[in-house]
Design a protein around this motif. Structure first.
Motif, PDB file in Angstrom:
ATOM      1  N   UNK A   8       0.829  -1.206   0.000  1.00 52.90           N
ATOM      2  CA  UNK A   8       0.000   0.000   0.000  1.00 52.90           C
ATOM      3  C   UNK A   8       0.862   1.253   0.000  1.00 52.90           C
ATOM      4  N   UNK A   9       1.961   1.209   0.768  1.00 53.22           N
ATOM      5  CA  UNK A   9       2.857   2.368   0.810  1.00 53.22           C
ATOM      6  C   UNK A   9       3.539   2.581  -0.533  1.00 53.22           C
ATOM      7  N   UNK A  10       3.944   1.477  -1.178  1.00 51.44           N
ATOM      8  CA  UNK A  10       4.598   1.581  -2.493  1.00 51.44           C
ATOM      9  C   UNK A  10       3.637   2.179  -3.515  1.00 51.44           C
ATOM     10  N   UNK A  11       2.365   1.909  -3.375  1.00 53.81           N
ATOM     11  CA  UNK A  11       1.376   2.436  -4.310  1.00 53.81           C
ATOM     12  C   UNK A  11       0.987   3.879  -3.997  1.00 53.81           C
ATOM     13  N   UNK A  12       0.769   4.181  -2.718  1.00 51.76           N
ATOM     14  CA  UNK A  12       0.192   5.470  -2.330  1.00 51.76           C
ATOM     15  C   UNK A  12       1.241   6.574  -2.178  1.00 51.76           C
ATOM     16  N   UNK A  13       2.379   6.250  -1.548  1.00 51.53           N
ATOM     17  CA  UNK A  13       3.365   7.293  -1.242  1.00 51.53           C
ATOM     18  C   UNK A  13       3.901   7.979  -2.497  1.00 51.53           C
ATOM     19  N   UNK A  14       4.314   7.228  -3.547  1.00 50.72           N
ATOM     20  CA  UNK A  14       4.795   7.925  -4.757  1.00 50.72           C
ATOM     21  C   UNK A  14       3.723   8.800  -5.392  1.00 50.72           C
ATOM     22  N   UNK A  15       2.482   8.320  -5.413  1.00 47.62           N
ATOM     23  CA  UNK A  15       1.408   9.134  -5.992  1.00 47.62           C
ATOM     24  C   UNK A  15       1.171  10.392  -5.165  1.00 47.62           C
ATOM     25  N   UNK A  67       8.669   1.787 -11.729  1.00 48.79           N
ATOM     26  CA  UNK A  67       7.278   1.784 -11.260  1.00 48.79           C
ATOM     27  C   UNK A  67       6.993   2.957 -10.328  1.00 48.79           C
ATOM     28  N   UNK A  68       7.903   3.195  -9.380  1.00 49.22           N
ATOM     29  CA  UNK A  68       7.724   4.316  -8.451  1.00 49.22           C
ATOM     30  C   UNK A  68       7.706   5.634  -9.219  1.00 49.22           C
ATOM     31  N   UNK A 341       7.746  -4.878  -7.065  1.00 50.09           N
ATOM     32  CA  UNK A 341       7.258  -5.404  -5.785  1.00 50.09           C
ATOM     33  C   UNK A 341       5.755  -5.639  -5.811  1.00 50.09           C
ATOM     34  N   UNK A 342       5.013  -4.722  -6.400  1.00 45.09           N
ATOM     35  CA  UNK A 342       3.560  -4.891  -6.456  1.00 45.09           C
ATOM     36  C   UNK A 342       3.196  -6.141  -7.245  1.00 45.09           C
ATOM     37  N   UNK A 343       3.973  -6.440  -8.297  1.00 45.19           N
ATOM     38  CA  UNK A 343       3.731  -7.660  -9.060  1.00 45.19           C
ATOM     39  C   UNK A 343       4.057  -8.901  -8.253  1.00 45.19           C
ATOM     40  N   UNK A 344       5.143  -8.857  -7.470  1.00 48.24           N
ATOM     41  CA  UNK A 344       5.508 -10.016  -6.650  1.00 48.24           C
ATOM     42  C   UNK A 344       4.473 -10.253  -5.542  1.00 48.24           C
TER      43      UNK A 344
END
Length: 482
Positions: A8-15, A67-68, A341-344
């Motif tokens: 969730x952090x990898x998805x939300x923080x960069x955005x 991705x980030x 990471x999101x894919x893994x």
């Protein structure tokens, strides 16, 4: 739960970071950006920035950096572009992306069949050093030249061993990288500064730390990988220690190091005979590391193979001293960076689409790694044994070759490796023995001489090996042709 929170952090923080940047940009310009080129710039600028940062500071994999960057660009696009002035368009775009991934997943399950078993180790790891530490030792990551210096240094940080404490795999330096550090340290001595202080490894016998037994007893040096070292076996239970008890008149030295390969054997053997009187050297060859690790990159040879081969001989690539120039390692990152990471995480959650994508990426990466065919590998092993024979003969030292059994031959498979080793040794006029038979005979008798991994010998196997070597007079100086 930790994996879900990290994802969730990898998805939300960069955005969120991109959105904040977009807001600042919009206020600085006094308006929103418009047009196709403005949208492209919003997405590509952070993607390029994060990709470059990942190359120079490989904290995460290259594809995670991309991705980030794209997620950050998406946040910037939503906050700064005219097309998203109406917040409903933001939600519409996000919904379309989610729906697109859902359609892709359904299509993969309906039309692509059973997904490949794409490995994620002991779980997804965001940090590249942790992913590297949990990668199998025979993986292509350890065979690709040009490892990023910053990553190698980061992955090797940590304790080699903590007395009384079992470390998690992600907290331990990769064993294969530690092995190569040990080899480089033995070969080049103080001239090799190294990425880690391998002298903290108490179980390895270093030539410069070895204290010979008082007297003039003949000395036999045993060189090999973890089967000789005695992985997961107490030092006093290895077959070399057993030989010491069976043959007290001979000083048997365990020069085995887990993870070594034949090129390492020759380089380490040279260091031993240069420092100590040795009467006989016994080289043990095994189908595992001896092929998978042969000619792999070493940190002291500029992340290239330790040896070069010409005129039937094997020589150090850099005989004058170690060479370890820092590498950025873009090619290594492009080949060995895992699926984002999101894919893994999606694979761990049984996503078929992510598994197919990960398998396709791994297949493309595999093509970027050069692997010598078996006939070239055996040719190099022959060069190594010839060099060892000739160099030892000039010092009056005997040489014996022993082929160790591997899991396949113990289960009745064709003993192709042992056959090739025997043929090479005979061509070179070297005494050679095949240790497969006594271990297989023990299995046929209902004994259990092998560890659960199917390859390494347990205490029973080491006792059998010691007795077999003793009964056949394999590891006695008189057997070396002196």
């Amino acid at each position: 739960m930790a994996t879900i929170l990290t994802a969730a952090a990898v998805l939300v923080v960069p955005m969120a970071l991109g959105a904040g940047t977009g807001v600042l940009m919009r206020r600085g310009l006094g308006r929103r950006i418009a047009g196709v080129f403005g949208a492209i710039a919003c997405v590509l600028s952070p993607a390029a920035l994060f990709t470059a940062a990942t190359v120079y500071f490989p904290i995460v994999g290259l594809w995670d950096g991309v991705t980030v960057g794209v997620l950050c660009g998406a946040g910037m696009l939503f906050a700064a572009h005219q097309a998203f002035a109406d917040v409903r368009n933001v939600w519409l775009t996000c919904g379309a992306v989610v729906a697109g991934f859902a359609v892709l997943e359904v299509a993969a399950r309906l039309f692509l069949g059973v997904p490949p078993a794409f490995p994620v180790g002991d779980g997804p790891h965001l940090l590249l050093k942790h992913a590297l530490r949990t990668t199998p030792p025979d993986a292509q990551a350890f065979r690709t030249e040009g490892v990023p210096y910053a990553l190698a240094r980061d992955a090797l940080r940590g304790d080699l061993a903590v007395p009384g404490e079992a470390l998690e795999p992600a907290d331990r330096p990769p064993s294969v990288m530690v092995t190569r550090e040990i080899v480089c340290s033995i070969v080049y001595g103080p001239a090799y500064k190294g990425l880690i202080d391998v002298r903290r490894e108490p179980s390895v016998v270093f030539p410069e730390r070895f204290t010979p037994r008082a007297g003039t007893a003949p000395r036999v040096l045993h060189i090999g990988d973890s089967l000789v070292f005695g992985a997961n076996v107490a030092r006093e239970d290895t077959f070399v220690a057993g030989l010491r008890r069976l043959e007290p008149e001979i000083e048997h030295i365990n020069g085995g190091i887990s993870g070594m390969a034949p090129d390492d054997y020759l380089a380490v053997l040279r260091s031993w005979v240069a420092r100590h009187r040795i009467d006989l050297a016994v080289i043990y060859l095994f189908a595992g590391n001896d092929l998978a690790g042969l000619d792999a990159p070493h940190p002291c040879s500029n992340w290239q193979s330790l040896l070069v081969y010409d005129d039937g001989q094997a020589r150090l690539r850099f005989p004058a001293g170690p060479r370890s120039e820092p590498e950025i390692g873009l090619r290594w990152l492009a080949i060995n960076s895992p699926l984002p990471y999101l894919g893994r995480v999606s694979i761990a959650a049984h996503s078929s689409a992510a598994a197919f994508l990960g398998s396709a990426l791994a297949s493309l990466a595999e093509r970027g790694v050069h692997r010598d065919p078996p006939e070239i590998q055996f040719q190099h092993i022959e060069h190594i044994l010839r060099s060892a024979r000739d160099e030892l003969a000039r010092r009056g030292v005997g040489l014996v070759v022993v082929a160790l059994p591997h899991a396949g031959s113990l289960r009745g498979a064709e003993p192709w490796f042992e056959r090739e080793v025997m043929a090479i040794a005979r061509r070179l006029g070297l005494p050679v023995r095949d240790a497969t038979e006594p271990i297989r005979a023990a299995l046929d008798r209902g004994e259990n001489p092998v560890q659960s991994d199917g390859s390494h010998l347990n205490e029973t196997g080491h006792r059998l090996m010691a007795q077999w070597l003793h009964d056949r007079h394999v590891a006695r100086p008189s057997a070396g042709g002196r």
